[in-house]
Design an enzyme around this catalytic site. Structure first.
Site, PDB file in Angstrom:
ATOM      1  N   HIS A   1      -7.490 -12.336 -18.931  1.00  0.00           N
ATOM      2  CA  HIS A   1      -6.656 -12.135 -19.107  1.00  0.00           C
ATOM      3  C   HIS A   1      -6.223 -10.852 -18.211  1.00  0.00           C
ATOM      4  O   HIS A   1      -5.447  -9.603 -18.023  1.00  0.00           O
ATOM      5  CB  HIS A   1      -5.859 -12.061 -20.425  1.00  0.00           C
ATOM      6  CG  HIS A   1      -5.071 -13.359 -21.015  1.00  0.00           C
ATOM      7  ND1 HIS A   1      -3.934 -13.940 -20.497  1.00  0.00           N
ATOM      8  CD2 HIS A   1      -5.619 -13.612 -21.418  1.00  0.00           C
ATOM      9  CE1 HIS A   1      -4.433 -15.331 -21.787  1.00  0.00           C
ATOM     10  NE2 HIS A   1      -4.938 -15.354 -22.111  1.00  0.00           N
TER      11      HIS A   1
ATOM     12  N   ASN B   1       1.062 -18.229 -24.516  1.00  0.00           N
ATOM     13  CA  ASN B   1       0.851 -18.842 -23.536  1.00  0.00           C
ATOM     14  C   ASN B   1       1.427 -19.572 -23.010  1.00  0.00           C
ATOM     15  O   ASN B   1       3.231 -19.909 -23.445  1.00  0.00           O
ATOM     16  CB  ASN B   1      -0.904 -19.086 -23.062  1.00  0.00           C
ATOM     17  CG  ASN B   1      -1.913 -18.573 -23.274  1.00  0.00           C
ATOM     18  OD1 ASN B   1      -1.799 -18.021 -22.805  1.00  0.00           O
ATOM     19  ND2 ASN B   1      -2.561 -19.209 -23.391  1.00  0.00           N
TER      20      ASN B   1
END
Ligand code: HDD
Length: 743
Positions: free
Chosen positions: A119, A192
């Protein structure tokens, strides 16, 4: 007196003159200055402040109109000369004594901190959460008690695989990490945009991530799962196939952060004041509706605007179009968990909304961009372990592992245990503890006492534990032998993968097959391709056959399934993007290609229609200075045609004069503008003189009912209304080689 630039190859005089710092504001320092200052108009509001959004960590330094800040060192010492290092003589060695030089270079050398191992590329904004329906019946969490109360929020969206400088539209999962600064401490819901995950046990996370990241010997491909290592790991990890259905769908190429759902993924617990637990799954549902791009478009957006998603969020918030999500919860008890076909602790499974409806309890609004990307977005530290009283973990082995990883990773990235002192990470409620010292300690306790128990009394003795208010873990009983096992109840790997697939519209199913063929065509080893298809046979036979055919591969035998899949799980409409799209073109962007002499009445009618819909537009023209319309009005362009391809827009219109059409017909970028818009199934508005460009692009004969005339001002509203459909999918079957006749 300024030094002269050398104008010939004559050796410089030995007595080089001192280069003096130019006056940085407004002075004419001449063309020979080593650093010419850009002139600042007298009436400009000069405002300078160190970004310090949460008011912590030292004095802020504000300078108002008409004033000029004095440059200082980090220690606040005024700087006289920022152009020359301190030397012994005019041509002598630089002196170690030059503390300003050393501090400046030292600080520069340390500007980078390690990027997130996953990420790494992300973008964030501030906002708030507002409770709309009390959850006091099931949770004691302070944030869920008082309807109408707002809690400050910070949300970071991200891709997973790419590095910090990678492009936004990789095919990838998107992170949806929410930090809620509640009155009883920070709650980080680190989710997510996909409700399931690749693996069931956190011990496999390093393997998963190693496999998807660039291969260690060659360090490519960047931000892509289309390579041997990823598919090798996946094809050896059957539990990943439900998630693979999602990542091969258009969910993995969202149009905007604003048009994505978010999910807490794991089953969590809500705990009430009496200690009673209710299982919960968290959902963020975008009020903007779901929307994605198509793969060919994603590939081109990455070149045209690698910052497509971050620019979109920045523009929307700065334009006052604040994105909103509903917070939904699926609540269920032990009896449901025991009767459900799958284990609620298995993060590769969803609970269909048809079985447990989503109850909306609040809304999340993002209404403020960051002041400083590094201070806030880069330094924000999310930790799944951050839960306030009333919210608790389940035994999901993925979640249990995450609760170790996030704290550990912050220490590496942010340099020490005091990352919670950084304003973006600090709670906004009272804090009191005896933790002290360490790197960059900003908040050491005052006074003599730094331990407890102590006998210094209420005034001096510091904080005490509070059994009633304090966090209490749900008293779940646990027993059994110590062992490394995966529960039998985690053994079904394909049933929900199939359920997801059959819940898609035909065009979405086609996109999944196309994506699999694309990705596996980048895989060099045929056995990995074949092994992947062997799993697809357990999901859907047509899908497996289509992918095998797309790869030119004989259909392999089905992989051996650990548990026989359930073939008849009912379709769930909530799993489709197309079925959950927006109701209007609001917040969407129209690209308008114009030329000199374009019909002013039509152009203005189009702008009015866009405005009435709450949409936005950007003008594309042959020159960035813009174009002069038929009535003499000059319209500035946002993009020169080469830099404003149609992939940047949700729909396009072409309003040009006959001469403009003739000019643009010869221009490759203009022809691509219309062919791409057509190939990507967009709605196209075509002005009276524009047809020549479509003829030159070779698509004039193919124009369909989503290509609407803009010959008269009255047609503008009809066109913008049609754009609500976002894409005219039947066209894809006519423009894509991979289109299946039966689709
Ligand atoms: Fe993770 C970052 C989401 C599994 C270990 N993860 C990270 C971020 C998100 C997620 C959104 C970025 C946060 C930010 O914006 O700063 N991760 C997930 C989800 C998972 C998941 C939804 C599965 C349900 N993650 C997962 C596992 C592990 C990690 C199983 C390790 C055992 N994740 C990390 C990390 C990161 C991270 C290494 C890297 C940077 C960071 O934490 O702050 O600790």
């Amino acid at each position: 007196m300024m030094a002269k630039k050398p104008t010939s190859t004559k050796p410089l005089p030995r007595s080089a003159k001192k280069i003096t710092p130019p006056d940085l504001v407004g002075a004419d320092v001449g063309g020979e200055s080593p650093q010419k200052a850009s002139p600042v108009p007298d009436d400009a509001e000069i405002s300078f402040a160190f970004a310090d959004p949460l008011g912590g960590g030292g004095e802020t330094h504000q300078v108002a109109q008409g004033e000029v800040a004095t440059l200082t060192t980090q220690q606040g010492i005024p700087v006289a000369d920022d152009q020359n290092s301190l030397k012994q003589g005019s041509r002598g060695p630089t002196l170690l004594e030059d503390f300003h030089f050393r501090e400046k270079i030292f600080h520069f050398d340390h500007e980078r901190i390690p990027e997130r191992v996953v990420h790494a590329r992300g973008y964030a904004a501030h906002g708030f959460f507002e409770l709309t329906d009390s959850l006091a019946d099931v949770s004691r969490a302070d944030i869920f008690q008082r309807v109408g109360e707002r809690t400050p929020a910070f949300v970071r969206f991200s891709t997973v695989a790419g590095n910090k400088g990678s492009f936004d539209l990789a095919r990838d999962v998107r992170g949806f990490a929410v930090k809620l600064y509640t009155q009883e401490g920070n709650w980080d819901l680190v989710g997510n945009n996909i409700p399931v995950f690749f693996i069931q046990d956190a011990i496999k996370f390093p393997d998963l991530v190693h496999s998807v990241k660039p291969a260690p010997d060659r360090e490519f491909p960047q931000a892509a799962s289309a390579h041997d290592n990823f598919w090798d790991f996946i094809s050896l990890t059957p539990e990943s196939f439900h998630m693979i259905m999602w990542t091969m769908s258009d969910r993995a190429i969202p149009r905007s952060f604003r048009t994505m759902e978010g999910f807490g993924v794991h089953t969590f617990r809500l705990v009430d004041a009496a200690g009673k637990s209710t299982f919960v799954k968290f959902h963020w549902k975008p009020r903007q509706g779901l929307q994605s791009v198509v793969w060919n478009e994603a590939v081109k957006i990455n070149g045209a605007d690698p910052d497509f998603h971050r620019r979109d969020l920045w523009d929307a918030i700065n334009g006052g179009d604040f994105p909103e999500w509903d917070l939904g919860v699926q609540l269920f008890d032990d009896a449901f968990a025991d009767s459900f076909d799958f284990d609620v602790l298995d993060a590769t499974k969803i609970i269909p909304e048809e079985l447990v409806p989503v109850r909306v309890v609040g809304r999340l609004v993002l209404d403020r961009v960051v002041d400083n990307f590094f201070a806030e977005t880069e330094q924000v530290a999310f930790c799944t372990q951050n839960v306030p009283p009333g919210i608790d973990f389940s035994n999901d082995p993925l979640l249990q592992g995450r609760n170790f990883s996030y704290l550990d990773t912050q220490i590496k990235r942010l340099g020490g245990p005091n990352f919670t002192h950084i304003p973006i990470n600090a709670p906004k409620c009272p804090m009191a503890h005896f933790q002290q010292d360490g790197h960059m300690a900003m908040r050491n306790p005052k006074g003599r006492v730094n331990y407890e128990p102590n006998s210094w009394g209420a005034a001096q003795g510091g904080p005490r534990e509070d059994p009633a208010r304090g966090f209490t873990s749900f008293a779940e009983a646990a027993d059994g032998p110590k062992q490394r096992v995966r529960s039998e109840s985690f053994a079904d790997h394909y049933s929900q993968a199939r359920q997801f697939y059959v819940s898609q519209t035909p065009i979405e199913q086609k996109h999944i097959a196309d994506a699999l063929v694309f990705e596996l065509s980048k895989v060099e080893r045929p056995d990995i391709r074949s092994r992947t298809v062997s799993h697809l046979r357990n999901i859907d036979s047509t899908l497996a056959a289509t992918v095998a055919d797309g790869l030119g591969l004989p259909l392999p035998d089905a992989a051996v399934a650990a548990r026989t899949p359930i073939a008849d799980l009912p379709a769930s409409d909530k799993l489709s993007i197309v079925k959950n799209g927006p109701a209007s073109f609001r917040g969407r962007k129209l690209g308008i290609l114009i030329s000199d002499g374009a019909d002013a009445a039509i152009f203005k009618a189009l702008l009015a229609a866009v405005d009435a819909e709450g949409a936005v537009y950007e003008v594309v023209a042959p020159k960035i200075a813009g174009a002069t319309l038929s009535d003499g009005t000059t319209v500035a362009a946002r993009h020169k045609i080469d830099g404003g391809p149609s992939v940047l827009f949700d729909a396009v219109a072409v309003i040009v004069s006959a001469a403009g059409a003739a000019l643009l017909s010869r221009d490759a970028a203009a022809r691509d503008f219309v062919t791409d818009a057509f190939a990507h199934c967009k709605y196209i508005g075509i002005g009276a003189e524009a047809e020549a460009i479509f003829v030159a692009a070779g698509i004039a004969e193919d124009l369909d009912e989503a290509c609407l005339p803009l010959g008269r001002p009255g047609q503008a509203a009809t066109f913008v209304e049609a754009c609500r459909g976002l894409r005219y999918w039947p066209r894809e079957l006519t423009v894509d080689l991979d289109a299946r006749p039966e689709a």
